[in-house]
Design a protein around this motif. Structure first.
Motif, PDB file in Angstrom:
ATOM      1  N   ASN A  29      -2.418   7.887   6.572  1.00  0.00           N
ATOM      2  CA  ASN A  29      -2.765   6.924   5.468  1.00  0.00           C
ATOM      3  C   ASN A  29      -3.203   5.673   6.061  1.00  0.00           C
ATOM      4  OD1 ASN A  29      -2.419   8.943   3.591  1.00  0.00           O
ATOM      5  ND2 ASN A  29      -0.969   7.974   2.435  1.00  0.00           N
ATOM      6  N   ARG A  30      -3.789   5.521   7.316  1.00  0.00           N
ATOM      7  CA  ARG A  30      -4.064   4.460   7.939  1.00  0.00           C
ATOM      8  C   ARG A  30      -5.578   4.336   7.928  1.00  0.00           C
ATOM      9  NH1 ARG A  30       0.319   2.239  11.016  1.00  0.00           N
ATOM     10  NH2 ARG A  30      -0.939   1.132  12.314  1.00  0.00           N
ATOM     11  N   ILE A  31      -6.234   3.737   6.915  1.00  0.00           N
ATOM     12  CA  ILE A  31      -7.795   3.748   6.633  1.00  0.00           C
ATOM     13  C   ILE A  31      -8.260   2.411   7.520  1.00  0.00           C
ATOM     14  CG2 ILE A  31      -7.555   5.061   4.903  1.00  0.00           C
ATOM     15  CD1 ILE A  31      -8.210   2.683   3.014  1.00  0.00           C
ATOM     16  N   SER A  32      -9.465   2.509   7.723  1.00  0.00           N
ATOM     17  CA  SER A  32     -10.283   1.333   8.294  1.00  0.00           C
ATOM     18  C   SER A  32     -10.653   0.329   7.243  1.00  0.00           C
ATOM     19  CB  SER A  32     -11.343   1.854   9.239  1.00  0.00           C
ATOM     20  OG  SER A  32     -12.350   0.975   9.342  1.00  0.00           O
ATOM     21  N   ASN A  33     -10.736  -0.958   7.733  1.00  0.00           N
ATOM     22  CA  ASN A  33     -11.100  -2.021   7.020  1.00  0.00           C
ATOM     23  C   ASN A  33     -12.693  -1.725   6.837  1.00  0.00           C
ATOM     24  OD1 ASN A  33     -11.500  -2.368   9.785  1.00  0.00           O
ATOM     25  ND2 ASN A  33     -12.427  -4.447   9.164  1.00  0.00           N
ATOM     26  N   GLU A  34     -13.365  -0.742   7.676  1.00  0.00           N
ATOM     27  CA  GLU A  34     -14.687  -0.568   7.594  1.00  0.00           C
ATOM     28  C   GLU A  34     -15.136   0.743   6.554  1.00  0.00           C
ATOM     29  OE1 GLU A  34     -16.285  -0.200  11.644  1.00  0.00           O
ATOM     30  OE2 GLU A  34     -15.310  -1.991  12.082  1.00  0.00           O
ATOM     31  N   SER A  35     -13.743   1.385   6.102  1.00  0.00           N
ATOM     32  CA  SER A  35     -14.285   2.640   5.499  1.00  0.00           C
ATOM     33  C   SER A  35     -14.432   2.414   3.891  1.00  0.00           C
ATOM     34  CB  SER A  35     -12.876   3.373   5.326  1.00  0.00           C
ATOM     35  OG  SER A  35     -11.932   2.703   4.739  1.00  0.00           O
ATOM     36  N   PRO A  36     -15.062   3.218   3.254  1.00  0.00           N
ATOM     37  CA  PRO A  36     -15.660   2.894   1.914  1.00  0.00           C
ATOM     38  C   PRO A  36     -14.227   2.478   0.784  1.00  0.00           C
ATOM     39  CG  PRO A  36     -16.389   4.676   2.635  1.00  0.00           C
ATOM     40  CD  PRO A  36     -15.609   4.553   3.696  1.00  0.00           C
ATOM     41  N   VAL A  37     -13.149   3.010   1.053  1.00  0.00           N
ATOM     42  CA  VAL A  37     -12.063   2.461   0.267  1.00  0.00           C
ATOM     43  C   VAL A  37     -11.371   1.115   0.877  1.00  0.00           C
ATOM     44  CG1 VAL A  37      -9.459   3.080  -0.407  1.00  0.00           C
ATOM     45  CG2 VAL A  37     -11.499   4.916  -0.308  1.00  0.00           C
ATOM     46  N   GLY A  38     -11.357   0.918   2.092  1.00  0.00           N
ATOM     47  CA  GLY A  38     -10.809  -0.277   2.790  1.00  0.00           C
ATOM     48  C   GLY A  38     -11.731  -1.501   2.260  1.00  0.00           C
TER      49      GLY A  38
END
Length: 156
Positions: A118-127
């Motif tokens: 559950n570590r998502i990127s700030n560049e991911s759509p959700v992030g």
């Protein structure tokens, strides 16, 4: 051309530094020893052990170069001071408005992203959609399947 900034938490920085040390010391020595052993078999022109070891050596040296470049361009996000908006390095609890599922995410730089934890990127759509938003906000996330809607339940 300027190299891309690598955003890491202190934990992520430590992991990259440990990985670099492992590759520069242990992995490098291991592959050199494998190459030496493979050369002892004789003719290297048809020696699959030698070819494999040389390929591994290329991978190891390439990874070392990558890690050094990443560490040269690191910006460490230490601690999130504000919890009124979603910020890089912070945690957020989201509710899928279509299915009712709730998930908690830690928003990190792309070098540390790992959806399995559950570590998502700030560049991911959700992030991207969640960053800068306040508790209670409903965000739209564009994904290949369409648009998803999430409500920000909590910011930690």
């Amino acid at each position: 051309m300027a190299e891309k900034e690598v955003i890491l938490t202190l934990e992520g920085l430590k992991k990259l530094e440990e990985e670099l040390e492992l590759f520069k010391t242990v992995k490098r020595r291991e592959v050199v020893e494998r190459i030496r052993q493979a050369m002892d078999f004789g003719d290297i022109s048809e020696n699959s052990e030698y070819d494999e070891a040389k390929n591994d050596q290329g991978f190891i040296e390439g990874r070392i170069i990558t890690l050094v470049k990443m560490l040269r361009n690191v910006r460490v996000i230490d601690k999130v001071e504000r919890t009124d908006i979603v910020a890089l390095g912070g945690k957020v609890r989201l509710k899928d408005m279509d299915f009712g599922d709730e998930e908690e995410y830690y928003i990190v730089g792309s070098a540390e992203a790992n959806p399995d934890t559950n570590r998502i990127s700030n560049e991911s759509p959700v992030g991207k959609a969640a960053l800068g938003q306040a508790k209670g906000a409903i965000v739209e996330v564009n994904v290949p399947e369409g648009i998803l809607h999430y409500q920000i339940l909590n910011i930690m």
